[in-house]
Design an enzyme around this catalytic site. Structure first.
Site, PDB file in Angstrom:
ATOM      1  N   CYS A 199       0.833  -1.200   0.000  1.00  0.00           N
ATOM      2  CA  CYS A 199       0.000   0.000   0.000  1.00  0.00           C
ATOM      3  C   CYS A 199       0.871   1.255   0.000  1.00  0.00           C
ATOM      4  O   CYS A 199       1.761   1.408   0.846  1.00  0.00           O
ATOM      5  CB  CYS A 199      -0.923  -0.002   1.225  1.00  0.00           C
ATOM      6  SG  CYS A 199      -1.846   1.540   1.458  1.00  0.00           S
TER       7      CYS A 199
ATOM      8  N   CYS B 194       0.373   3.287   3.520  1.00  0.00           N
ATOM      9  CA  CYS B 194       0.707   2.755   4.836  1.00  0.00           C
ATOM     10  C   CYS B 194       2.002   3.375   5.367  1.00  0.00           C
ATOM     11  O   CYS B 194       2.897   3.748   4.605  1.00  0.00           O
ATOM     12  CB  CYS B 194       0.841   1.235   4.783  1.00  0.00           C
ATOM     13  SG  CYS B 194      -0.739   0.352   4.895  1.00  0.00           S
TER      14      CYS B 194
ATOM     15  N   HIS C   5      -4.365   0.105   8.198  1.00  0.00           N
ATOM     16  CA  HIS C   5      -4.889  -0.106   6.848  1.00  0.00           C
ATOM     17  C   HIS C   5      -6.286  -0.721   6.854  1.00  0.00           C
ATOM     18  O   HIS C   5      -7.053  -0.561   5.903  1.00  0.00           O
ATOM     19  CB  HIS C   5      -3.915  -1.018   6.087  1.00  0.00           C
ATOM     20  CG  HIS C   5      -4.257  -1.244   4.649  1.00  0.00           C
ATOM     21  ND1 HIS C   5      -3.964  -0.333   3.657  1.00  0.00           N
ATOM     22  CD2 HIS C   5      -4.876  -2.286   4.024  1.00  0.00           C
ATOM     23  CE1 HIS C   5      -4.370  -0.797   2.486  1.00  0.00           C
ATOM     24  NE2 HIS C   5      -4.931  -1.978   2.682  1.00  0.00           N
TER      25      HIS C   5
ATOM     26  N   ASN D 235     -13.721   9.882  -0.638  1.00  0.00           N
ATOM     27  CA  ASN D 235     -14.400   8.859  -1.433  1.00  0.00           C
ATOM     28  C   ASN D 235     -14.110   7.522  -0.774  1.00  0.00           C
ATOM     29  O   ASN D 235     -12.965   7.085  -0.748  1.00  0.00           O
ATOM     30  CB  ASN D 235     -13.896   8.849  -2.878  1.00  0.00           C
ATOM     31  CG  ASN D 235     -14.250  10.113  -3.622  1.00  0.00           C
ATOM     32  OD1 ASN D 235     -15.328  10.648  -3.457  1.00  0.00           O
ATOM     33  ND2 ASN D 235     -13.335  10.611  -4.433  1.00  0.00           N
TER      34      ASN D 235
ATOM     35  N   SER E 186      -9.318   4.619  -5.287  1.00  0.00           N
ATOM     36  CA  SER E 186      -8.221   3.848  -5.887  1.00  0.00           C
ATOM     37  C   SER E 186      -7.367   3.128  -4.857  1.00  0.00           C
ATOM     38  O   SER E 186      -6.511   2.309  -5.221  1.00  0.00           O
ATOM     39  CB  SER E 186      -7.328   4.773  -6.731  1.00  0.00           C
ATOM     40  OG  SER E 186      -6.785   5.811  -5.926  1.00  0.00           O
TER      41      SER E 186
ATOM     42  N   HIS F 126      -6.881   2.084   1.782  1.00  0.00           N
ATOM     43  CA  HIS F 126      -6.386   2.650   3.038  1.00  0.00           C
ATOM     44  C   HIS F 126      -7.280   3.827   3.444  1.00  0.00           C
ATOM     45  O   HIS F 126      -7.658   4.639   2.593  1.00  0.00           O
ATOM     46  CB  HIS F 126      -4.938   3.128   2.868  1.00  0.00           C
ATOM     47  CG  HIS F 126      -4.272   3.453   4.167  1.00  0.00           C
ATOM     48  ND1 HIS F 126      -3.393   2.594   4.787  1.00  0.00           N
ATOM     49  CD2 HIS F 126      -4.357   4.543   4.963  1.00  0.00           C
ATOM     50  CE1 HIS F 126      -2.964   3.142   5.909  1.00  0.00           C
ATOM     51  NE2 HIS F 126      -3.541   4.331   6.040  1.00  0.00           N
TER      52      HIS F 126
ATOM     53  N   HIS G 234      -8.477   7.125   3.947  1.00  0.00           N
ATOM     54  CA  HIS G 234      -7.903   8.427   3.608  1.00  0.00           C
ATOM     55  C   HIS G 234      -8.936   9.318   2.937  1.00  0.00           C
ATOM     56  O   HIS G 234      -9.967   8.853   2.456  1.00  0.00           O
ATOM     57  CB  HIS G 234      -6.694   8.258   2.684  1.00  0.00           C
ATOM     58  CG  HIS G 234      -7.049   7.903   1.267  1.00  0.00           C
ATOM     59  ND1 HIS G 234      -7.453   6.640   0.890  1.00  0.00           N
ATOM     60  CD2 HIS G 234      -7.079   8.658   0.131  1.00  0.00           C
ATOM     61  CE1 HIS G 234      -7.696   6.623  -0.412  1.00  0.00           C
ATOM     62  NE2 HIS G 234      -7.490   7.841  -0.895  1.00  0.00           N
TER      63      HIS G 234
ATOM     64  N   GLN H 126      -9.160  13.534   0.894  1.00  0.00           N
ATOM     65  CA  GLN H 126      -8.364  14.487   0.127  1.00  0.00           C
ATOM     66  C   GLN H 126      -8.763  15.920   0.469  1.00  0.00           C
ATOM     67  O   GLN H 126      -9.842  16.171   1.009  1.00  0.00           O
ATOM     68  CB  GLN H 126      -8.543  14.247  -1.373  1.00  0.00           C
ATOM     69  CG  GLN H 126      -8.091  12.868  -1.841  1.00  0.00           C
ATOM     70  CD  GLN H 126      -8.156  12.723  -3.348  1.00  0.00           C
ATOM     71  OE1 GLN H 126      -7.555  13.507  -4.088  1.00  0.00           O
ATOM     72  NE2 GLN H 126      -8.883  11.728  -3.814  1.00  0.00           N
TER      73      GLN H 126
END
Length: 340
Positions: free
Chosen positions: A51, A54, A113, A153, A161, A164, A166, A168
């Site tokens: 990943c 990570c 993760h 998202n 995509s 993990h 996350h 933006q």
């Protein structure tokens, strides 16, 4: 509750954007023979050596992530906006274009993760909130940045995509379309009534109590009257704050609590790690008087009837206007029952 709204087709008005959504409650009874999504396997390890997000791993650009323990922010390796774009414009008859500059960042919510926001403790979500606040202030202080968009998202079905946990942060020199609509309608209302559009809306929602899912001392989680997505929700502060940086420490914890409650309820709805796009709309950082703004966070989940049946925005939605079958009140009832 107005029974006509539960039984017959009608339109509902979005006070923030000035747009209508078609509601067709009778269609919820129709049989489904369309596409069924594949439920992704969510049994992920706490650390994935492959990943890019990570802790301790090397990203695609060759940079190594630190051994972070909480939220971690870095500049997007594949940013949609650039600081190096030259300033230019095109105005040739009906061909019109303008340059756009900006800074895009990625925020890892946790080094684990395997987790999503729904799996994280309120204490850890609060650290994410604090990071959002810091980035809003940092990016907003840049004279070239006039708006900071925080979003997530979640799930492969939403085009994510990397699994993990996350989100933006895209910051840019002009206001995006949706923000521009909300800016206009909030200012028009504020100039006329000398009060917050969302604040007054929230008072009416709390009195009706038909779409309230959860509330604590500082925040309300509700299904908006004009919701488009089947299980769309909004987190609204009870006070007329223009941006997330105005929250006290106690209010930041309360915001994290609201996020925890609704994401856990989502996961319980269809017994799956619930996909969605979420985003915070707040005051621009353009140095102007934005006291008409009342910031809020929205969740737009695509699932309709189960973990495998998705709501598609096609046909009439693409050529006419958004449409939904299950009413906002029915959706709120189901989510409210799942809040623990």
């Amino acid at each position: 509750m107005n029974t006509n709204l539960q039984d017959y087709s009608h339109k509902r008005f979005n006070i923030l954007t000035g747009e209508w959504v078609l509601v067709s409650p009778h269609r919820a009874k129709r049989p489904w023979q369309g596409q069924n999504e594949t439920v992704a396997n969510e049994n992920r390890p706490a650390h994935d050596p492959e990943c890019y997000l990570c802790a301790g791993n090397t990203r695609i650009n060759g940079e190594k992530n630190p051994d972070y323990k909480d939220a971690f922010v870095f500049t997007n390796d594949f940013a949609a906006l650039q600081t190096t774009s030259p300033v230019f414009s095109v105005n040739e008859g009906l061909f019109k274009a303008e340059s756009e500059q900006g800074i895009c960042k990625v925020i890892c919510f946790s080094p684990d993760h395997s987790k999503s926001l729904a799996d994280m403790a309120v204490e850890d979500i609060t650290k994410v909130v604090k990071t959002w606040q810091a980035e809003y202030d940092l990016l907003g202080a840049n004279e070239a940045i006039n708006y900071v968009q925080i979003f997530e998202n979640k799930g492969a079905v939403m085009g994510c995509s990397n699994p993990h946990p996350h989100g933006q942060i895209w910051s840019q020199s002009t206001l995006p379309n949706e923000v521009e609509k909300k800016d206009l309608h909030q200012k028009t209302y504020y100039d006329t009534h000398k009060s917050s559009l969302l604040g007054d809306y929230l008072k009416q929602e709390l009195e009706a109590h038909e779409r309230i899912i959860y509330q604590n001392d500082h925040f309300v989680v509700l299904t908006p009257f004009w919701a488009v997505w089947p299980f769309e929700t909004m987190i609204v502060p009870k006070y007329n704050y223009t941006n997330i940086s105005e929250l006290s420490d106690a209010e930041s914890i309360a915001f994290a609590d609201a996020i925890s409650k609704i994401t856990k309820a989502y996961d319980a709805l269809f017994q799956v790690s619930f996909p969605y796009s979420s985003g915070i709309h707040q005051a621009p950082t353009n140095g102007q008087d934005n006291s008409h703004w009342h910031w809020h966070m929205s969740f737009y989940p695509p699932l309709l009837r189960s973990a495998t049946v998705k709501k598609f925005m096609v046909g009439y939605e693409m050529f006419g206007s958004p449409q939904r079958d299950i009413t906002a009140e029915q959706a709120a009832d189901r989510l409210r029952a799942l809040v623990v």
